[in-house]
Design a protein around this motif. Structure first.
Motif, PDB file in Angstrom:
ATOM      1  N   UNK A  16       0.886  -1.060   0.044  1.00  0.00           N
ATOM      2  CA  UNK A  16      -0.088  -0.022   0.096  1.00  0.00           C
ATOM      3  C   UNK A  16       0.928   1.168  -0.017  1.00  0.00           C
ATOM      4  N   UNK A  17       0.193   2.232  -0.495  1.00  0.00           N
ATOM      5  CA  UNK A  17       0.840   3.619  -0.697  1.00  0.00           C
ATOM      6  C   UNK A  17      -0.101   4.814  -0.692  1.00  0.00           C
ATOM      7  N   UNK A  18       0.038   5.802  -0.380  1.00  0.00           N
ATOM      8  CA  UNK A  18      -0.746   6.952  -0.403  1.00  0.00           C
ATOM      9  C   UNK A  18      -0.859   7.776  -1.520  1.00  0.00           C
ATOM     10  N   UNK A  19      -2.082   8.162  -2.332  1.00  0.00           N
ATOM     11  CA  UNK A  19      -2.098   9.231  -3.249  1.00  0.00           C
ATOM     12  C   UNK A  19      -1.584  10.541  -2.792  1.00  0.00           C
ATOM     13  N   UNK A  52      -8.933  10.311  -6.828  1.00  0.00           N
ATOM     14  CA  UNK A  52      -7.562  10.186  -6.179  1.00  0.00           C
ATOM     15  C   UNK A  52      -6.933   9.005  -6.052  1.00  0.00           C
ATOM     16  N   UNK A  53      -7.625   8.137  -6.357  1.00  0.00           N
ATOM     17  CA  UNK A  53      -6.756   6.654  -6.274  1.00  0.00           C
ATOM     18  C   UNK A  53      -6.609   6.144  -4.761  1.00  0.00           C
ATOM     19  N   UNK A  54      -7.113   6.654  -3.909  1.00  0.00           N
ATOM     20  CA  UNK A  54      -6.822   6.398  -2.526  1.00  0.00           C
ATOM     21  C   UNK A  54      -7.113   4.842  -2.070  1.00  0.00           C
ATOM     22  N   UNK A  55      -8.413   4.254  -2.666  1.00  0.00           N
ATOM     23  CA  UNK A  55      -8.623   2.939  -2.615  1.00  0.00           C
ATOM     24  C   UNK A  55      -7.599   1.856  -3.269  1.00  0.00           C
ATOM     25  N   UNK A  56      -7.659   2.029  -4.482  1.00  0.00           N
ATOM     26  CA  UNK A  56      -6.333   1.209  -5.159  1.00  0.00           C
ATOM     27  C   UNK A  56      -4.970   1.255  -4.460  1.00  0.00           C
ATOM     28  N   UNK A  57      -4.612   2.491  -4.329  1.00  0.00           N
ATOM     29  CA  UNK A  57      -3.193   2.556  -3.683  1.00  0.00           C
ATOM     30  C   UNK A  57      -3.059   1.781  -2.290  1.00  0.00           C
ATOM     31  N   UNK A  58      -4.188   1.760  -1.466  1.00  0.00           N
ATOM     32  CA  UNK A  58      -4.379   1.068  -0.202  1.00  0.00           C
ATOM     33  C   UNK A  58      -4.663  -0.342  -0.210  1.00  0.00           C
ATOM     34  N   UNK A  59      -4.872  -1.051  -1.271  1.00  0.00           N
ATOM     35  CA  UNK A  59      -5.096  -2.461  -1.221  1.00  0.00           C
ATOM     36  C   UNK A  59      -3.940  -3.242  -2.003  1.00  0.00           C
ATOM     37  N   UNK A 158       7.444  14.998   0.514  1.00  0.00           N
ATOM     38  CA  UNK A 158       6.375  14.012   0.544  1.00  0.00           C
ATOM     39  C   UNK A 158       5.681  13.848  -0.344  1.00  0.00           C
ATOM     40  N   UNK A 159       5.355  15.039  -1.350  1.00  0.00           N
ATOM     41  CA  UNK A 159       4.404  14.739  -2.557  1.00  0.00           C
ATOM     42  C   UNK A 159       5.186  13.834  -3.544  1.00  0.00           C
ATOM     43  N   UNK A 160       6.580  14.094  -3.490  1.00  0.00           N
ATOM     44  CA  UNK A 160       7.622  13.385  -4.443  1.00  0.00           C
ATOM     45  C   UNK A 160       7.712  11.855  -4.001  1.00  0.00           C
ATOM     46  N   UNK A 161       7.641  11.677  -2.932  1.00  0.00           N
ATOM     47  CA  UNK A 161       7.779  10.286  -2.261  1.00  0.00           C
ATOM     48  C   UNK A 161       6.652   9.590  -2.662  1.00  0.00           C
ATOM     49  N   UNK A 162       5.375  10.105  -2.323  1.00  0.00           N
ATOM     50  CA  UNK A 162       4.253   9.540  -3.084  1.00  0.00           C
ATOM     51  C   UNK A 162       4.118   9.303  -4.197  1.00  0.00           C
ATOM     52  N   UNK A 167       3.921   5.435  -8.848  1.00  0.00           N
ATOM     53  CA  UNK A 167       4.288   5.157  -9.860  1.00  0.00           C
ATOM     54  C   UNK A 167       4.607   3.540  -9.826  1.00  0.00           C
ATOM     55  N   UNK A 168       5.331   3.110  -8.763  1.00  0.00           N
ATOM     56  CA  UNK A 168       5.735   1.606  -8.972  1.00  0.00           C
ATOM     57  C   UNK A 168       4.426   0.661  -8.625  1.00  0.00           C
ATOM     58  N   UNK A 169       3.216   1.179  -8.137  1.00  0.00           N
ATOM     59  CA  UNK A 169       2.254   0.412  -7.903  1.00  0.00           C
ATOM     60  C   UNK A 169       1.367   0.601  -9.486  1.00  0.00           C
ATOM     61  N   UNK A 170       1.624   1.322  -9.940  1.00  0.00           N
ATOM     62  CA  UNK A 170       0.832   1.712 -11.221  1.00  0.00           C
ATOM     63  C   UNK A 170       1.353   0.903 -12.699  1.00  0.00           C
ATOM     64  N   UNK A 171       2.669   0.329 -12.336  1.00  0.00           N
ATOM     65  CA  UNK A 171       3.362  -0.140 -13.575  1.00  0.00           C
ATOM     66  C   UNK A 171       2.543  -1.591 -13.893  1.00  0.00           C
ATOM     67  N   UNK A 172       2.304  -1.639 -15.085  1.00  0.00           N
ATOM     68  CA  UNK A 172       1.423  -2.816 -15.499  1.00  0.00           C
ATOM     69  C   UNK A 172      -0.049  -2.766 -15.314  1.00  0.00           C
ATOM     70  N   UNK A 173      -0.683  -1.434 -15.025  1.00  0.00           N
ATOM     71  CA  UNK A 173      -1.811  -1.278 -14.657  1.00  0.00           C
ATOM     72  C   UNK A 173      -2.232  -0.394 -15.783  1.00  0.00           C
ATOM     73  N   UNK A 174      -3.566  -0.839 -16.213  1.00  0.00           N
ATOM     74  CA  UNK A 174      -4.494  -0.152 -17.410  1.00  0.00           C
ATOM     75  C   UNK A 174      -5.236   0.787 -16.779  1.00  0.00           C
TER      76      UNK A 174
END
Length: 293
Positions: A16-19, A52-59, A158-162, A167-174
């Motif tokens: 998980x990560x934060x948007x 904002x994608x918070x659900x996807x980034x949190x699962x 903090x913004x750049x860290x997120x 970005x790492x989690x969105x790799x291979x995501x449509x």
């Protein structure tokens, strides 16, 4: 551990990560309320209203993941986060902290043609406007007379860290920019739909693109006919209950605090969770209103 590579970001292990975005009605602080739904086994995960994608980034990632938003600025932003996170972070560092003068400049200019610049401008307004509302006034007001100034939600590191983590989690995501019907109606194997549309009440005040009554009815018809499992989160109001009153779905009403209601004495918002499947221990459903077909 995050490994930076030219042209993208790879991650060894990231659950998980934060948007980096602030969003009206964000579920980032109430993800535990959705755990029972999001943790059911599923091969494919889809979000027709990504926001904002918070659900996807949190699962946890599914085997296949598809996120979508009809708002072209949201689409451009997350395409940029996925494919050009380093360039976006460099831009953030180059421009530095927001100022009210730059806010007025950007507001009076058309959005840039360049996607990277567009993504930055969208992020700029998201982090400097009241509650992240794109067309709202800046935090602190147009004259910056409040104790809270335009840059109080702007932390470059903090913004750049997120951005890097997302970005790492969105790799291979449509990532797409379609109408919600295309995402919901497409066949698939063992699909879980997370439906978090603009609110029925006041949606047009909070989002550049909202749904009217007919759109909400169209959404309900799609959900009544789909073979995919889904969980819908929506504001609890008479109109929504009427739209879904013959669905045979499981309803759960809950409340949590909203920043968009922060000026009110009671800033709790009421929401409905509507699903077409049961989860966990049946005792969980003691507060559910089950509407039979």
């Amino acid at each position: 551990m995050i490994l930076l590579k030219t042209g993208g970001v790879k991650v060894l292990s990231l659950v998980s990560c934060k948007s980096p975005l602030r969003f009206p009605g964000s579920k980032s602080k109430v993800l535990k309320k959705l755990d029972l739904y999001l943790s059911i086994p599923h091969k494919e995960y889809r979000e027709p209203f990504f926001g904002g994608g918070s659900i996807f980034f949190g699962k946890r990632l599914a085997e296949y993941n598809w996120v979508n938003d009809k708002d072209p600025y949201i689409y451009d932003f997350f395409i940029t986060v996925r494919d050009n996170p380093i360039e976006l972070c460099i831009l953030i560092q180059q421009y530095g902290k927001p100022t009210i003068e730059r806010w007025h400049q950007y507001r009076n200019e058309p959005m840039p043609d360049d996607r990277l610049e567009r993504a930055y401008r969208f992020l700029f307004f998201n982090r400097t406007n009241y509650s992240g509302i794109f067309h709202s006034n800046p935090i602190g007001g147009l004259n910056q007379e409040s104790q809270w100034k335009i840059d109080c939600r702007w932390n470059e590191k903090l913004i750049c860290k997120r951005i890097i983590e997302c970005s790492s989690k969105l790799q291979e995501v449509n990532i797409t920019c379609f109408d919600f019907e295309e995402v919901i109606s497409k066949p698939g194997e063992n699909v879980l739909l997370m439906i978090d549309p603009p609110y029925y009440k006041n949606g047009s005040k909070l989002y550049p693109l909202s749904l009217d009554h007919n759109d909400h009815v169209r959404l309900s018809k799609l959900l009544k006919s789909t073979n995919h499992k889904f969980i819908l989160t929506i504001d609890d109001c008479e109109e929504i209950r009427e739209i879904y009153n013959d669905s045979g779905f499981y309803f759960y009403n809950t409340t949590w605090k909203y920043t968009i209601n922060s000026r009110k004495q009671n800033n709790n918002g009421k929401e409905l969770f509507i699903s077409n499947f049961k989860v966990g221990n049946t005792n969980v459903y003691k507060d559910y209103l089950i509407l039979d077909k």
